[in-house]
Motif scaffolding. Structure first.
Motif, PDB file in Angstrom:
ATOM      1  N   LEU A  60      43.307  20.590  34.958  1.00  0.00           N
ATOM      2  CA  LEU A  60      42.318  19.935  34.119  1.00  0.00           C
ATOM      3  C   LEU A  60      41.029  20.751  34.033  1.00  0.00           C
ATOM      4  O   LEU A  60      40.458  20.920  32.945  1.00  0.00           O
ATOM      5  CB  LEU A  60      42.023  18.537  34.662  1.00  0.00           C
ATOM      6  CG  LEU A  60      43.169  17.519  34.592  1.00  0.00           C
ATOM      7  CD1 LEU A  60      42.750  16.208  35.240  1.00  0.00           C
ATOM      8  CD2 LEU A  60      43.611  17.287  33.157  1.00  0.00           C
ATOM      9  N   VAL A  61      40.566  21.260  35.169  1.00  0.00           N
ATOM     10  CA  VAL A  61      39.311  22.020  35.179  1.00  0.00           C
ATOM     11  C   VAL A  61      39.475  23.341  34.418  1.00  0.00           C
ATOM     12  O   VAL A  61      38.596  23.732  33.629  1.00  0.00           O
ATOM     13  CB  VAL A  61      38.849  22.271  36.627  1.00  0.00           C
ATOM     14  CG1 VAL A  61      37.662  23.231  36.653  1.00  0.00           C
ATOM     15  CG2 VAL A  61      38.467  20.953  37.294  1.00  0.00           C
ATOM     16  N   ILE A  62      40.594  24.030  34.630  1.00  0.00           N
ATOM     17  CA  ILE A  62      40.819  25.293  33.918  1.00  0.00           C
ATOM     18  C   ILE A  62      40.914  25.040  32.413  1.00  0.00           C
ATOM     19  O   ILE A  62      40.336  25.772  31.600  1.00  0.00           O
ATOM     20  CB  ILE A  62      42.099  25.980  34.444  1.00  0.00           C
ATOM     21  CG1 ILE A  62      41.887  26.454  35.890  1.00  0.00           C
ATOM     22  CG2 ILE A  62      42.478  27.163  33.557  1.00  0.00           C
ATOM     23  CD1 ILE A  62      43.136  26.997  36.544  1.00  0.00           C
ATOM     24  N   GLY A  63      41.650  23.994  32.036  1.00  0.00           N
ATOM     25  CA  GLY A  63      41.732  23.648  30.624  1.00  0.00           C
ATOM     26  C   GLY A  63      40.381  23.291  30.034  1.00  0.00           C
ATOM     27  O   GLY A  63      40.073  23.647  28.896  1.00  0.00           O
ATOM     28  N   GLY A  64      39.543  22.607  30.826  1.00  0.00           N
ATOM     29  CA  GLY A  64      38.202  22.272  30.360  1.00  0.00           C
ATOM     30  C   GLY A  64      37.349  23.505  30.152  1.00  0.00           C
ATOM     31  O   GLY A  64      36.598  23.600  29.173  1.00  0.00           O
ATOM     32  N   ILE A  68      40.057  23.488  25.662  1.00  0.00           N
ATOM     33  CA  ILE A  68      41.270  23.122  24.934  1.00  0.00           C
ATOM     34  C   ILE A  68      41.467  21.609  24.862  1.00  0.00           C
ATOM     35  O   ILE A  68      42.456  21.157  24.274  1.00  0.00           O
ATOM     36  CB  ILE A  68      42.522  23.756  25.592  1.00  0.00           C
ATOM     37  CG1 ILE A  68      42.749  23.183  27.000  1.00  0.00           C
ATOM     38  CG2 ILE A  68      42.400  25.269  25.639  1.00  0.00           C
ATOM     39  CD1 ILE A  68      44.043  23.658  27.634  1.00  0.00           C
ATOM     40  N   PHE A  69      40.530  20.823  25.392  1.00  0.00           N
ATOM     41  CA  PHE A  69      40.751  19.382  25.460  1.00  0.00           C
ATOM     42  C   PHE A  69      39.969  18.571  24.425  1.00  0.00           C
ATOM     43  O   PHE A  69      40.218  17.395  24.271  1.00  0.00           O
ATOM     44  CB  PHE A  69      40.384  18.851  26.859  1.00  0.00           C
ATOM     45  CG  PHE A  69      41.316  19.318  27.938  1.00  0.00           C
ATOM     46  CD1 PHE A  69      42.661  19.473  27.698  1.00  0.00           C
ATOM     47  CD2 PHE A  69      40.835  19.586  29.214  1.00  0.00           C
ATOM     48  CE1 PHE A  69      43.523  19.907  28.690  1.00  0.00           C
ATOM     49  CE2 PHE A  69      41.689  20.002  30.220  1.00  0.00           C
ATOM     50  CZ  PHE A  69      43.041  20.171  29.954  1.00  0.00           C
ATOM     51  N   GLY A  70      39.026  19.136  23.714  1.00  0.00           N
ATOM     52  CA  GLY A  70      38.158  18.365  22.846  1.00  0.00           C
ATOM     53  C   GLY A  70      38.768  17.990  21.505  1.00  0.00           C
ATOM     54  O   GLY A  70      38.115  18.098  20.474  1.00  0.00           O
ATOM     55  N   SER A  71      40.015  17.533  21.493  1.00  0.00           N
ATOM     56  CA  SER A  71      40.695  17.146  20.260  1.00  0.00           C
ATOM     57  C   SER A  71      41.804  16.165  20.612  1.00  0.00           C
ATOM     58  O   SER A  71      42.099  15.920  21.789  1.00  0.00           O
ATOM     59  CB  SER A  71      41.287  18.377  19.556  1.00  0.00           C
ATOM     60  OG  SER A  71      42.275  18.987  20.372  1.00  0.00           O
ATOM     61  N   MET A  72      42.449  15.593  19.584  1.00  0.00           N
ATOM     62  CA  MET A  72      43.554  14.681  19.834  1.00  0.00           C
ATOM     63  C   MET A  72      44.707  15.395  20.529  1.00  0.00           C
ATOM     64  O   MET A  72      45.335  14.847  21.434  1.00  0.00           O
ATOM     65  CB  MET A  72      44.030  14.066  18.521  1.00  0.00           C
ATOM     66  CG  MET A  72      43.039  13.092  17.890  1.00  0.00           C
ATOM     67  SD  MET A  72      42.685  11.659  18.946  1.00  0.00           S
ATOM     68  CE  MET A  72      44.298  10.858  18.977  1.00  0.00           C
ATOM     69  N   SER A  73      45.000  16.615  20.119  1.00  0.00           N
ATOM     70  CA  SER A  73      46.059  17.373  20.788  1.00  0.00           C
ATOM     71  C   SER A  73      45.675  17.691  22.225  1.00  0.00           C
ATOM     72  O   SER A  73      46.517  17.682  23.125  1.00  0.00           O
ATOM     73  CB  SER A  73      46.346  18.666  20.025  1.00  0.00           C
ATOM     74  OG  SER A  73      45.178  19.463  19.913  1.00  0.00           O
ATOM     75  N   VAL A 132      33.972  18.498  33.941  1.00  0.00           N
ATOM     76  CA  VAL A 132      35.363  18.559  34.388  1.00  0.00           C
ATOM     77  C   VAL A 132      36.294  18.980  33.255  1.00  0.00           C
ATOM     78  O   VAL A 132      37.104  19.903  33.400  1.00  0.00           O
ATOM     79  CB  VAL A 132      35.811  17.200  34.965  1.00  0.00           C
ATOM     80  CG1 VAL A 132      37.268  17.258  35.400  1.00  0.00           C
ATOM     81  CG2 VAL A 132      34.929  16.804  36.143  1.00  0.00           C
ATOM     82  N   LEU A 133      36.183  18.310  32.108  1.00  0.00           N
ATOM     83  CA  LEU A 133      37.118  18.522  31.006  1.00  0.00           C
ATOM     84  C   LEU A 133      36.541  19.406  29.898  1.00  0.00           C
ATOM     85  O   LEU A 133      37.253  19.741  28.952  1.00  0.00           O
ATOM     86  CB  LEU A 133      37.539  17.176  30.409  1.00  0.00           C
ATOM     87  CG  LEU A 133      38.196  16.200  31.400  1.00  0.00           C
ATOM     88  CD1 LEU A 133      38.539  14.884  30.698  1.00  0.00           C
ATOM     89  CD2 LEU A 133      39.440  16.811  32.027  1.00  0.00           C
ATOM     90  N   GLY A 134      35.262  19.750  29.978  1.00  0.00           N
ATOM     91  CA  GLY A 134      34.683  20.657  28.999  1.00  0.00           C
ATOM     92  C   GLY A 134      34.238  20.023  27.704  1.00  0.00           C
ATOM     93  O   GLY A 134      33.856  20.740  26.764  1.00  0.00           O
TER      94      GLY A 134
END
Length: 275
Positions: A60-64, A68-73, A132-134
């Protein structure tokens, strides 16, 4: 002198390690489904439980950090990672339950649940998402950005190192955080003539505004911007509190760029990218 005789130690039943009662696989499966890693912890594998939770948070932290998390996908990826971790916790916990080598006490369970509650709070608390999630999520209040953004829309907002002309951003305001569009940056001269945005003498047209705006919102005198200033405009010029009234905004007050609509009362707007 008699030769030394070899010493032999007979086994003592009092020093034998008592057998650990096997765990119930169905209970380990339920525990693993409720809290990630709890099934493994109940099965006597605390290191595996902690490793599973740490691995989930690392993803989760690396993805943030990679934004890559700020969307529906991106939200679907988060949901998939959590479900995958729970499946591993439940299935492996049930499989290892009958081979339990350590039986956690009630106090051990309570400590584990307390730790998991803290991590769950971080995952669900929106204030922790930027770290955490960016990204962060916010709800639109007012119609200053209509029809691009409507009252009640929930949007994702991603912090960036720099922001471009035309970006819809959230910035700090004395009353509350506002969401507007960048219409000018440091060193530019901004002007509105008959509803068209004039930037350094170049006509950029309505610049996302409705062509049916009222005359009082169609004109704005030339305003030069300082090196660290930006000029904000709402797409709904007739009903937008922006830099025409409050003046230019310092660039360091911009918090993030609005990227996507996560929820809307109008289903066809959900998942729409904000341009």
């Amino acid at each position: 002198m008699l030769p030394a005789l070899p010493l032999s130690i007979s086994p003592n039943a009092d020093t034998a390690i008592p057998a650990v009662k096997p765990a119930k696989p169905w209970l380990a499966f339920i525990f693993g489904t409720v809290f990630t890693g709890w099934g493994l912890f109940y099965a006597g594998r605390p290191r595996a439980a902690v490793s599973l939770v740490a691995g989930l948070w690392a993803c989760l932290v690396i993805g943030g950090q990679l934004r890559i998390f700020g969307s529906m996908s991106g939200l679907s990826v988060i949901f998939g990672l959590v479900v995958l971790a729970k499946c591993i916790s439940a299935i492996s916990g049930a499989w290892l339950a009958r081979r339990r080598v350590w039986r956690p006490s009630l106090r051990n369970h309570l400590f584990y649940l307390a730790g998991m509650s803290c991590t769950l709070w971080l995952l669900l608390h929106a204030a922790a998402w930027p770290y955490v999630l960016g990204f962060t999520a916010t709800r639109i209040i007012g119609d200053g950005m209509a029809p691009t953004l409507m009252t009640g829309d929930a949007v994702s907002c991603v912090a960036r190192s720099q922001y471009d002309l035309g970006d819809v951003v959230m910035y700090e305001h004395p009353a509350r955080d506002l969401i507007k569009r960048i219409a000018g940056r440091g060193g530019d001269t901004v002007e509105l003539v008959s509803g068209d945005l004039m930037l350094n003498g170049h006509n950029l047209g309505p610049f996302y505004a409705s062509t049916q705006a009222q005359p009082y919102s169609q004109t704005f005198e030339p305003t030069p911007l300082g090196a660290d200033q930006v000029f904000m405009l709402g797409d709904n010029r007739d009903n937008s509190r922006d830099s025409r009234f409050d003046g230019p905004v310092m660039a360091d007050r911009i918090k993030c760029k609005v990227s996507e609509i996560l929820y809307s009362a109008h289903q066809n707007r959900i998942g729409r990218h904000v341009d």
